[in-house]
Motif scaffolding. Structure first.
Motif, PDB file in Angstrom:
ATOM      1  N   GLN A 249       5.879  11.323  11.938  1.00  0.00           N
ATOM      2  CA  GLN A 249       5.735  12.488  12.086  1.00  0.00           C
ATOM      3  C   GLN A 249       6.294  13.142  11.144  1.00  0.00           C
ATOM      4  OE1 GLN A 249       5.036  13.580  15.597  1.00  0.00           O
ATOM      5  NE2 GLN A 249       4.827  11.253  14.960  1.00  0.00           N
ATOM      6  N   ALA A 250       6.614  13.058  10.189  1.00  0.00           N
ATOM      7  CA  ALA A 250       7.502  13.960   9.770  1.00  0.00           C
ATOM      8  C   ALA A 250       6.709  13.827   7.480  1.00  0.00           C
ATOM      9  CB  ALA A 250       8.718  13.358   7.887  1.00  0.00           C
ATOM     10  N   ASN A 251       5.362  12.786   7.119  1.00  0.00           N
ATOM     11  CA  ASN A 251       4.635  12.595   6.802  1.00  0.00           C
ATOM     12  C   ASN A 251       3.321  12.990   7.079  1.00  0.00           C
ATOM     13  OD1 ASN A 251       6.340  12.035   3.847  1.00  0.00           O
ATOM     14  ND2 ASN A 251       7.277  11.238   6.447  1.00  0.00           N
ATOM     15  N   GLN A 252       2.046  13.359   6.642  1.00  0.00           N
ATOM     16  CA  GLN A 252       1.114  14.354   7.079  1.00  0.00           C
ATOM     17  C   GLN A 252       0.276  12.394   6.482  1.00  0.00           C
ATOM     18  OE1 GLN A 252      -1.050  17.693   5.560  1.00  0.00           O
ATOM     19  NE2 GLN A 252      -3.062  17.436   6.806  1.00  0.00           N
ATOM     20  N   LYS A 253       0.365  12.312   5.057  1.00  0.00           N
ATOM     21  CA  LYS A 253      -0.211  11.573   4.564  1.00  0.00           C
ATOM     22  C   LYS A 253       1.269  10.435   3.986  1.00  0.00           C
ATOM     23  CE  LYS A 253      -3.895   9.814   1.522  1.00  0.00           C
ATOM     24  NZ  LYS A 253      -4.635  10.009   0.465  1.00  0.00           N
ATOM     25  N   ILE A 254       1.091   9.004   4.477  1.00  0.00           N
ATOM     26  CA  ILE A 254       2.279   8.695   4.330  1.00  0.00           C
ATOM     27  C   ILE A 254       2.143   7.620   2.523  1.00  0.00           C
ATOM     28  CG2 ILE A 254       4.440   6.770   5.002  1.00  0.00           C
ATOM     29  CD1 ILE A 254       3.163   7.262   7.468  1.00  0.00           C
ATOM     30  N   GLU A 255       2.465   8.397   1.414  1.00  0.00           N
ATOM     31  CA  GLU A 255       2.022   7.020   0.268  1.00  0.00           C
ATOM     32  C   GLU A 255       2.807   6.201  -0.125  1.00  0.00           C
ATOM     33  OE1 GLU A 255      -0.090   8.274  -1.460  1.00  0.00           O
ATOM     34  OE2 GLU A 255      -1.011  10.414  -0.870  1.00  0.00           O
ATOM     35  N   ARG A 256       4.399   5.953   0.245  1.00  0.00           N
ATOM     36  CA  ARG A 256       5.311   5.017   0.566  1.00  0.00           C
ATOM     37  C   ARG A 256       5.865   5.028   1.158  1.00  0.00           C
ATOM     38  NH1 ARG A 256       9.424   7.735  -3.948  1.00  0.00           N
ATOM     39  NH2 ARG A 256      10.133   9.081  -2.267  1.00  0.00           N
ATOM     40  N   LEU A 257       6.728   3.582   1.904  1.00  0.00           N
ATOM     41  CA  LEU A 257       7.349   3.264   3.172  1.00  0.00           C
ATOM     42  C   LEU A 257       8.699   2.392   1.903  1.00  0.00           C
ATOM     43  CD1 LEU A 257       5.353   1.887   5.794  1.00  0.00           C
ATOM     44  CD2 LEU A 257       7.291   4.495   5.365  1.00  0.00           C
ATOM     45  N   ILE A 258       9.712   2.718   2.612  1.00  0.00           N
ATOM     46  CA  ILE A 258      11.607   2.378   1.720  1.00  0.00           C
ATOM     47  C   ILE A 258      11.780   1.382   3.002  1.00  0.00           C
ATOM     48  CG2 ILE A 258      12.908   2.767   0.416  1.00  0.00           C
ATOM     49  CD1 ILE A 258      11.480   5.123  -0.407  1.00  0.00           C
ATOM     50  N   VAL A 259      11.744   0.079   2.379  1.00  0.00           N
ATOM     51  CA  VAL A 259      12.312  -0.777   3.730  1.00  0.00           C
ATOM     52  C   VAL A 259      13.461  -1.006   3.182  1.00  0.00           C
ATOM     53  CG1 VAL A 259      12.557  -2.907   4.991  1.00  0.00           C
ATOM     54  CG2 VAL A 259      10.328  -2.031   3.923  1.00  0.00           C
ATOM     55  N   VAL A 260      15.423  -0.578   4.828  1.00  0.00           N
ATOM     56  CA  VAL A 260      16.009  -0.573   3.861  1.00  0.00           C
ATOM     57  C   VAL A 260      17.010  -1.104   4.661  1.00  0.00           C
ATOM     58  CG1 VAL A 260      16.472   1.636   2.379  1.00  0.00           C
ATOM     59  CG2 VAL A 260      16.448   1.831   4.904  1.00  0.00           C
ATOM     60  N   GLU A 261      18.499  -2.199   4.922  1.00  0.00           N
ATOM     61  CA  GLU A 261      18.855  -2.751   5.518  1.00  0.00           C
ATOM     62  C   GLU A 261      19.365  -2.230   7.304  1.00  0.00           C
ATOM     63  OE1 GLU A 261      20.774  -5.821   4.600  1.00  0.00           O
ATOM     64  OE2 GLU A 261      20.741  -4.983   1.765  1.00  0.00           O
ATOM     65  N   GLY A 262      19.496  -0.500   7.253  1.00  0.00           N
ATOM     66  CA  GLY A 262      20.570  -0.375   8.243  1.00  0.00           C
ATOM     67  C   GLY A 262      20.348   1.002   9.136  1.00  0.00           C
ATOM     68  N   TYR A 263      20.225   1.352   9.973  1.00  0.00           N
ATOM     69  CA  TYR A 263      20.331   2.480  10.488  1.00  0.00           C
ATOM     70  C   TYR A 263      20.601   4.009   9.658  1.00  0.00           C
ATOM     71  CZ  TYR A 263      19.200  -0.725  14.967  1.00  0.00           C
ATOM     72  OH  TYR A 263      18.715  -1.526  15.607  1.00  0.00           O
ATOM     73  N   MET A 264      21.779   3.604   9.944  1.00  0.00           N
ATOM     74  CA  MET A 264      22.591   4.987   8.419  1.00  0.00           C
ATOM     75  C   MET A 264      21.754   5.456   7.405  1.00  0.00           C
ATOM     76  SD  MET A 264      25.055   6.440  10.637  1.00  0.00           S
ATOM     77  CE  MET A 264      24.692   7.896   9.017  1.00  0.00           C
TER      78      MET A 264
END
Length: 424
Positions: A249-264
């Motif tokens: 919803q926040a990015n018209q085009k997603i250039e990258r994804l950052i995988v982290v461990e927690g919801y916060m």
């Protein structure tokens, strides 16, 4: 699976503008009577993906992907057939035949399950508004009102029956609450709320529907720190990523994804201007996660603690992405200093500082060989042979292409063993 009448499908496709459906997800350029783009289903440098408004059909001359608006949604959004049909039906204002919906492979009460989860979400949000300690916790963590609304953050009240009393008005409602994983039962058969005195993070599917929850304790000394919904008919943790709906919803085009461990961690990165973060749901990165990540972005960054557990999580993530490393895709690994996580880093350094760390992240190729050669003396023949023995089964999983060839070449440089033969 229920069979939808052909006449309904034909009418639905006739009412649907395939250009509008695809352009909302993949920017299209007009070329004469048709439209073109770089194919979303494989990596390419030139546009070989075409969409015909006359035929209401798409086709890629590179990978051969083709079909209607329904098949596009199934492949791009990873929807089941009936979900894709339902999505299009809602857009054009028609209803899928009732008998079809009753035979939906999720069961004839799947909508009741979604409704129950939505009601629980609203309950938790109301409770947040009246809980000073939960609001104080979010204030201390710097989570402002707009981000709370963006993620529908709520609060599960202390006590054993807050949610049950509010929503479990009769036996049918109690069964629904149980089926979506919101109730627990002790050895004596007493039923009580599963989530208590926790900040609640709804987990959304790719259509924005709540399918489960994650709850975080307010007191760092309590355990478990995070509690997730159990697997249900709607929720399979190995297939879902927390925050992916918000990223899209926040990015018209997603250039990258950052995988982290927690919801916060996800929420904090959004708060401080890094709206590309997602989290696995209390489990290691699975092959389904890897495929979902690369379906949405060409570059994936795995951000973990630098301790033993973080290194183990990174290795499992690498094993899942290797078979999906087609040309054009990139994976990186960022290990944070002891005692730090993405939440604390982005608060201290801001989005610019976090981006700077991402630019210094270790490429998959370097991480792969550095990890496999750890503890091996590559100045000896025995050491080189051991590295080759470890690496070859993993390298064989990489799809044919330039990346796989270069990885084989790097192994040859390190060990002296010849690159993979191209002979049949």
């Amino acid at each position: 699976m229920a069979r939808i009448p052909d006449a309904f499908i034909d009418d639905l496709l006739a009412r649907t503008d395939i250009v509008e459906i695809i352009h909302a997800r993949v920017p299209l350029k007009r070329q004469g009577k048709e439209y073109s783009a770089r194919c979303p289903f494989h990596d390419e440098r030139s546009a070989s993906f075409t969409v015909s408004p006359v035929k209401q059909f798409y086709h890629c001359f590179g990978c051969g992907a083709h079909g209607t608006a329904i098949s596009f949604l199934m492949n791009y959004e990873r929807l089941e057939f009936l979900d894709a049909v339902d999505e299009l039906a809602k857009r054009v204002g028609v209803e899928v035949p009732r008998d079809t919906q009753q035979r939906n492979n999720q069961g004839n009460d799947s909508q009741e399950l979604f409704t129950t989860l939505d009601e629980a979400t609203q309950f938790f949000r109301r409770q947040l508004g009246s809980s000073s300690k939960a609001l104080d916790y979010l204030d201390r963590r710097g989570v402002d009102d707009s981000v709370r609304k963006q993620f529908s953050i709520g609060y599960a009240p202390d006590g054993f029956s807050g949610l049950r009393d509010a929503l479990g008005g009769d036996e049918r409602k109690m069964k629904l609450l149980d089926r979506v994983g919101l109730l627990s039962k002790n050895d004596r058969g007493h039923v009580y709320d599963k989530f208590r005195d926790r900040v609640m993070f709804p987990i959304h599917d790719r259509r924005g529907r709540v399918i489960a929850f994650g709850g975080r304790v307010l007191d760092a000394d309590d355990s478990p720190k995070y509690l997730n919904s159990p697997e249900t008919a709607l929720f399979h943790k190995g297939r879902e990523l927390y925050g992916l709906w918000q990223v899209r919803q926040a990015n018209q085009k997603i250039e990258r994804l950052i995988v982290v461990e927690g919801y916060m961690d996800v929420v904090a990165l959004f708060q401080y201007g890094v709206p590309q973060a997602v989290a696995t749901l209390g489990t290691a990165t699975t092959p389904d996660h890897a495929e979902l990540l690369f379906r949405n972005a060409p570059d994936v960054f795995f951000c973990f603690d630098g301790d033993r557990a973080g290194r183990g999580a990174a290795w499992k993530a690498m094993e899942s992405v290797l078979p999906r490393m087609r040309d054009g895709r990139q994976a990186f690994f960022l290990f944070l200093p002891d005692g730090e996580d993405p939440d604390t880093i982005v608060r201290q350094e801001g989005a610019a500082g976090f981006d700077a760390r991402l630019r210094e992240a270790t490429p998959l190729s370097s991480y792969f060989f550095d990890s496999l050669s750890d503890g091996i003396n590559l100045s000896t023949l025995d050491g080189k042979a051991r590295l080759a023995e470890r690496a070859k089964p993993l390298l064989a999983q990489i799809p044919d292409g330039a990346f796989g060839d270069l990885m084989q070449q790097r192994l040859a440089e390190l060990t002296g063993i010849g690159a993979r033969s191209n002979a049949p």
